[in-house]
Scaffold this motif. Structure first.
Motif, short mmCIF file in Angstrom:
data_model
loop_
_atom_site.label_atom_id
_atom_site.label_comp_id
_atom_site.label_asym_id
_atom_site.label_seq_id
_atom_site.Cartn_x
_atom_site.Cartn_y
_atom_site.Cartn_z
N HIS A 6 0.82 -1.20 0.00
CA HIS A 6 0.00 0.00 0.00
C HIS A 6 0.86 1.25 0.00
O HIS A 6 1.84 1.35 0.71
CB HIS A 6 -0.90 -0.02 1.25
CG HIS A 6 -1.83 1.15 1.33
ND1 HIS A 6 -2.52 1.61 0.24
CD2 HIS A 6 -2.17 1.94 2.37
CE1 HIS A 6 -3.28 2.64 0.63
NE2 HIS A 6 -3.07 2.85 1.90
N GLU A 204 -6.35 -8.37 -0.30
CA GLU A 204 -6.48 -7.28 0.66
C GLU A 204 -6.93 -6.01 -0.06
O GLU A 204 -6.36 -5.65 -1.09
CB GLU A 204 -5.15 -7.02 1.38
CG GLU A 204 -4.68 -8.18 2.24
CD GLU A 204 -3.44 -7.83 3.06
OE1 GLU A 204 -2.85 -6.76 2.84
OE2 GLU A 204 -3.07 -8.64 3.94
N TYR A 206 -7.23 -2.03 0.49
CA TYR A 206 -6.70 -1.01 1.40
C TYR A 206 -7.58 0.22 1.52
O TYR A 206 -7.39 1.01 2.44
CB TYR A 206 -5.30 -0.58 0.95
CG TYR A 206 -4.28 -1.69 1.02
CD1 TYR A 206 -3.91 -2.24 2.24
CD2 TYR A 206 -3.70 -2.20 -0.14
CE1 TYR A 206 -2.98 -3.26 2.30
CE2 TYR A 206 -2.77 -3.21 -0.09
CZ TYR A 206 -2.40 -3.74 1.13
OH TYR A 206 -1.49 -4.75 1.19
N PRO A 246 -6.73 -3.29 6.27
CA PRO A 246 -7.30 -3.84 5.04
C PRO A 246 -8.47 -4.81 5.27
O PRO A 246 -8.50 -5.55 6.25
CB PRO A 246 -6.12 -4.59 4.40
CG PRO A 246 -4.90 -4.02 5.02
CD PRO A 246 -5.28 -3.55 6.38
#
Length: 261
Positions: A6, A204, A206, A246
């Protein structure tokens, strides 16, 4: 989807993130928009590389439901006869622009229609994430000794996302995607299974924009999804991501290689 970590993005408020995701184009299978906003682990078998190796040895190949043609175009060498089918008009246009310079033909064909080719035309048929494999049609267009090589979406893929918006889903909802069911379908059409593998992979998200873009792009996850309809659920999830990190889900992927005797 991106595999990067991220990174800080400029839009931060719920409304900004959602507006940005709603404005992003969704055609094709290019997932670069997710860079830094979502990740998905990759299957161990490396589908695109393995597909490219098989294409390099083929004489006539068909790629079913090619999307925007990005995966097929990743191959270093395409066979002398290379054809792709795609049902969604924006993707047909995108795939044609990408693949025509390489000598490949893109045929507009609905995903549930019979394949518009003669029996025994291809020695290799490929597909990445078809909506549902038409085993009898795949077997029909393959030459004897020909191969179907594909990566399918497995059962209950990303169901954490689905069930967040739609609530608990019946256990049998995606049973037809189970490896045993796929094997049975292929064998019923007269194909022999050479390889069949399945993996579940961590995803995931974010920020809420990534969730919105995912649901706009992968339209069968939450059918008829609109931001307006799910605004309250989206806002709650945005706050949860902000507070806890996340949103985690798990995709299901299957590699299947089948041969026509």
């Amino acid at each position: 989807m991106s595999q990067s970590a991220h990174s800080t993005q400029s839009p931060t408020s719920f409304e900004e993130l959602v507006a940005e995701a709603e404005a992003a184009p969704t055609e094709g299978w290019d997932f670069s928009w997710f860079e830094g906003r979502a990740t998905e682990a990759r299957p161990s078998w490396g589908y695109a590389r393995a597909m490219g190796e098989r294409l390099a040895k083929a004489e006539a190949a068909l790629d079913i439901q090619t999307g925007g043609g990005e995966v097929l175009n990743s191959a270093d060498r395409l066979p002398p006869l290379t054809v792709a089918t795609e049902g969604w008009p924006p993707n047909v246009a995108k795939a044609t622009a990408l693949l025509r310079p390489r000598g490949a033909v893109v045929v507009a064909s609905p995903e549930d229609a019979p394949l518009p080719f003669a029996d025994g035309t291809f020695d290799l048929v490929t597909s990445r994430h078809p909506v549902g494999p038409q085993w009898a049609e795949i077997a029909r267009v393959l030459r004897p000794g020909g191969t179907y090589f594909a990566q399918h979406v497995g059962p209950r893929s990303a169901y954490e996302v689905v069930e967040y918006f739609l609530g608990p889903q019946p256990e049998g909802q995606s049973a037809d995607r189970h490896p045993d069911r796929e094997r049975a379908g292929a064998e019923a059409a007269g194909l022999e299974i050479v390889d069949l593998r399945a993996e579940r992979l961590r995803m995931e998200f974010y920020d809420i924009g990534a969730v919105v873009h995912f649901l706009r792009k992968v339209v069968w996850m939450v059918p008829g999804f609109t931001v307006d309809q799910y605004r309250d659920r989206l806002r709650t999830l945005h706050e949860r991501i902000e507070a806890e990190g996340p949103f985690v889900a798990h995709s299901a992927r299957q590699l299947i290689e089948a041969r026509k005797p």
